[in-house]
Design an enzyme around this catalytic site. Structure first.
Site, PDB file in Angstrom:
ATOM      1  N   HIS A  72      -8.737  28.088  10.972  1.00 46.17           N
ATOM      2  CA  HIS A  72      -7.854  27.625  12.042  1.00 46.17           C
ATOM      3  C   HIS A  72      -8.446  28.035  13.395  1.00 46.17           C
ATOM      4  O   HIS A  72      -8.713  29.222  13.631  1.00 46.17           O
ATOM      5  CB  HIS A  72      -6.464  28.254  11.913  1.00 46.17           C
ATOM      6  CG  HIS A  72      -5.666  27.763  10.740  1.00 46.17           C
ATOM      7  ND1 HIS A  72      -6.017  26.681   9.958  1.00 46.17           N
ATOM      8  CD2 HIS A  72      -4.482  28.212  10.230  1.00 46.17           C
ATOM      9  CE1 HIS A  72      -5.103  26.489   9.018  1.00 46.17           C
ATOM     10  NE2 HIS A  72      -4.164  27.415   9.155  1.00 46.17           N
ATOM     11  N   CYS A 131      -0.596  32.064   8.546  1.00 44.45           N
ATOM     12  CA  CYS A 131      -2.047  32.060   8.807  1.00 44.45           C
ATOM     13  C   CYS A 131      -2.396  31.809  10.284  1.00 44.45           C
ATOM     14  O   CYS A 131      -3.356  32.388  10.796  1.00 44.45           O
ATOM     15  CB  CYS A 131      -2.727  31.025   7.918  1.00 44.45           C
ATOM     16  SG  CYS A 131      -1.865  29.451   7.811  1.00 44.45           S
TER      17      CYS A 131
HETATM   18  N1  LIG Z   1      -2.518  27.682   1.802  1.00 47.66           N
HETATM   19  C1  LIG Z   1      -2.560  28.555   2.803  1.00 47.66           C
HETATM   20  O1  LIG Z   1      -3.538  28.628   3.583  1.00 47.66           O
HETATM   21  C2  LIG Z   1      -1.429  29.504   3.047  1.00 47.66           C
HETATM   22  C3  LIG Z   1      -1.567  30.410   4.094  1.00 47.66           C
HETATM   23  C4  LIG Z   1      -0.571  31.336   4.319  1.00 47.66           C
HETATM   24  C5  LIG Z   1       0.541  31.360   3.503  1.00 47.66           C
HETATM   25  N2  LIG Z   1       0.680  30.459   2.505  1.00 47.66           N
HETATM   26  C6  LIG Z   1       1.885  30.547   1.675  1.00 47.66           C
HETATM   27  O2  LIG Z   1       1.521  30.997   0.359  1.00 47.66           O
HETATM   28  C7  LIG Z   1       2.377  30.416  -0.610  1.00 47.66           C
HETATM   29  C8  LIG Z   1       1.548  29.678  -1.650  1.00 47.66           C
HETATM   30  O3  LIG Z   1       0.842  28.618  -1.030  1.00 47.66           O
HETATM   31  P1  LIG Z   1      -0.220  27.738  -1.857  1.00 47.66           P
HETATM   32  O4  LIG Z   1      -0.885  26.876  -0.855  1.00 47.66           O
HETATM   33  O5  LIG Z   1      -1.036  28.633  -2.716  1.00 47.66           O
HETATM   34  O6  LIG Z   1       0.783  26.879  -2.805  1.00 47.66           O
HETATM   35  P2  LIG Z   1       0.439  26.115  -4.165  1.00 47.66           P
HETATM   36  O7  LIG Z   1      -0.998  25.796  -4.256  1.00 47.66           O
HETATM   37  O8  LIG Z   1       1.431  25.010  -4.274  1.00 47.66           O
HETATM   38  O9  LIG Z   1       0.776  27.210  -5.329  1.00 47.66           O
HETATM   39  C9  LIG Z   1       2.087  27.578  -5.658  1.00 47.66           C
HETATM   40  C10 LIG Z   1       2.108  28.572  -6.801  1.00 47.66           C
HETATM   41  O10 LIG Z   1       3.469  28.908  -7.096  1.00 47.66           O
HETATM   42  C11 LIG Z   1       3.773  28.538  -8.466  1.00 47.66           C
HETATM   43  N3  LIG Z   1       5.128  27.989  -8.537  1.00 47.66           N
HETATM   44  C12 LIG Z   1       5.591  26.812  -8.040  1.00 47.66           C
HETATM   45  N4  LIG Z   1       6.902  26.651  -8.344  1.00 47.66           N
HETATM   46  C13 LIG Z   1       7.274  27.732  -9.055  1.00 47.66           C
HETATM   47  C14 LIG Z   1       8.485  28.149  -9.657  1.00 47.66           C
HETATM   48  N5  LIG Z   1       9.597  27.415  -9.571  1.00 47.66           N
HETATM   49  N6  LIG Z   1       8.506  29.334 -10.308  1.00 47.66           N
HETATM   50  C15 LIG Z   1       7.399  30.097 -10.392  1.00 47.66           C
HETATM   51  N7  LIG Z   1       6.204  29.757  -9.845  1.00 47.66           N
HETATM   52  C16 LIG Z   1       6.148  28.593  -9.180  1.00 47.66           C
HETATM   53  C17 LIG Z   1       2.754  27.495  -8.846  1.00 47.66           C
HETATM   54  O11 LIG Z   1       2.614  27.497 -10.262  1.00 47.66           O
HETATM   55  P3  LIG Z   1       2.232  26.145 -11.106  1.00 47.66           P
HETATM   56  O12 LIG Z   1       0.757  25.978 -10.979  1.00 47.66           O
HETATM   57  O13 LIG Z   1       2.654  26.484 -12.493  1.00 47.66           O
HETATM   58  O14 LIG Z   1       3.020  25.023 -10.490  1.00 47.66           O
HETATM   59  C18 LIG Z   1       1.512  28.048  -8.115  1.00 47.66           C
HETATM   60  O15 LIG Z   1       0.986  29.116  -8.854  1.00 47.66           O
HETATM   61  C19 LIG Z   1       3.345  29.512   0.150  1.00 47.66           C
HETATM   62  O16 LIG Z   1       4.537  30.219   0.417  1.00 47.66           O
HETATM   63  C20 LIG Z   1       2.593  29.218   1.435  1.00 47.66           C
HETATM   64  O17 LIG Z   1       3.458  28.885   2.503  1.00 47.66           O
HETATM   65  C21 LIG Z   1      -0.279  29.532   2.235  1.00 47.66           C
END
Ligand SMILES: NC(=O)c1ccc[n+]([C@@H]2O[C@H](COP(=O)([O-])OP(=O)(O)OC[C@H]3O[C@@H](n4cnc5c(N)ncnc54)[C@H](OP(=O)(O)O)[C@@H]3O)[C@@H](O)[C@H]2O)c1
Length: 344
Positions: free
Chosen positions: A242, A150
């Site tokens: 950001h 991001c």
């Molecule tokens: N937040 C941001 O602004 C942002 C920006 C750019 C990129 N990202 C990237 O996007 C990705 C997701 O970020 P997030 O902030 O959305 O994370 P998050 O809120 O922790 O969500 C993670 C997701 O993955 C699932 N998950 C976790 N462990 C798993 C497993 N072992 N097998 C299958 N599914 C699993 C979770 O399901 P459950 O609900 O069942 O646990 C949930 O749906 C990350 O790689 C992050 O670095 C995030």
């Protein structure tokens, strides 16, 4: 007819934004939702703690969440949007590609691999054809395309507007919102009344991803841009958006007016999620600001301002919405690019 799509990691912070953007999208129809085993078998309403600023779409709310494995996703789903933790993405995304799914992914795993395109469509849409090399090398019927981190997405479009001046050295210092760490990422006790001058692995991502994005693809190989990039990343107590301070040294003389004109005139694309203008340049010295400017272009625009000369080259500020332009919206735009280029 709309393309049937699935969301991997649909219950998370980025997954929820993906659903918010995909549900009304005329080119895509949500047909599969996956998450961890603890969510599998529940309805989406039960599994996701919905925290996005619009109601949970009623049709999506009653869909059943499945485990994140190819057998659980219907065969007539053509494209997947992935917002899995990077360790999970590394373990499962290649398996989906082997099974023929085209994956537009947010997760950081593989972003720097030679045969995985890292794309911001308005900056390097031509890199998408690295997927041909990927399919030859990996023998996949599917494909894996990544969007950058991001913070990288926030400043790279402004650099892309300045490439004709010859980019030599770039310094970038970030002021990053807490949503970038996910809902459980930074505790309120840590961040209220505070700023944290460290975000694990973030500086390296800005430095390496920016060079890949601004590199040259000759149809077979990608050469990274040779500019020097130094990043310093800070977490601050804003929710979304950001803000970044940038200093750029160029081979050719670059005046304030040249930079403002180049950013203002930098083209958007004829894709549904590409805003026009792409870069909104402010004259006011105190803009852009996260709370006021993060929703420009429905959260997909880049805002820039404070352009001035400095002893370290041209200096300016830029801003983007980190969970829309920096994450979910970036993946959706990449999905539109995949569709436009015949990969679906
Ligand atoms: N937040 C941001 O602004 C942002 C920006 C750019 C990129 N990202 C990237 O996007 C990705 C997701 O970020 P997030 O902030 O959305 O994370 P998050 O809120 O922790 O969500 C993670 C997701 O993955 C699932 N998950 C976790 N462990 C798993 C497993 N072992 N097998 C299958 N599914 C699993 C979770 O399901 P459950 O609900 O069942 O646990 C949930 O749906 C990350 O790689 C992050 O670095 C995030």
């Amino acid at each position: 007819m709309a393309v049937r799509v699935g969301v991997l990691g649909a219950t998370g912070a980025v997954g929820q934004r993906l659903i918010q953007l995909l549900d009304p999208h005329p080119e895509f129809e949500i047909a599969a939702l996956t998450a961890s085993d603890s969510s599998a078998g529940k309805t989406y309403r039960q599994a996701a703690k919905w925290r996005v600023d619009s109601p949970i779409p009623t049709d999506v709310a009653e869909m059943t969440v499945t485990a994140t494995e190819p057998d659980a996703v219907p065969d007539d789903v053509d494209m997947l949007f992935s917002s899995l933790p990077s360790s999970v993405g590394a373990a499962v995304e290649p398996g989906f590609c082997e099974e023929g799914y085209v994956v537009s992914s947010n997760s950081s795993n593989g972003r720097m691999d030679d045969d995985i395109p890292l794309v911001i469509p308005e900056v390097n849409a031509e890199h998408v054809d690295l997927l041909e090399v990927q399919r030859d090398e990996r023998g996949w019927d599917g494909a894996l395309l990544k969007n950058p981190n991001c913070s990288t997405i926030t400043f790279v479009p402004t650099l892309a507007a300045l490439t004709d001046f010859g980019l030599e050295k770039v310094h970038v210092s970030t002021l990053q919102a807490v949503s970038g760490a996910g809902y459980d990422g930074v505790s309120s006790m840590e961040i209220i009344d505070n700023a944290i001058p460290f975000i694990g692995s973030e500086e390296d991502k800005l430095e390496t991803e920016s060079r890949k994005l601004l590199g040259e693809f000759d149809g077979a190989e990608l050469t990274h841009n040779g500019m020097d990039v130094a990043a310093s990343c800070n977490r601050i107590p804003t929710i979304d958006g950001h803000l970044e301070n940038v200093w750029v040294e160029t081979e050719e003389e670059l005046t304030v007016d040249d930079a403002a004109d180049a950013m203002r005139e930098y083209p958007s694309l004829d894709l549904r999620s590409s805003p026009d203008p792409l870069i909104h340049v402010f004259e006011e010295p105190d803009r852009p600001q996260p709370r006021l400017d993060r929703t420009l272009g429905d959260g997909m625009a880049i805002a820039a301002g404070g352009i001035q000369e400095s002893p370290f080259g041209l200096q300016y500020n830029c801003l983007a919405h980190n969970t829309i332009r920096g994450a979910a919206g970036a993946s959706v735009l990449n999905g539109e690019l995949l569709l436009e280029n015949g990969y679906i």
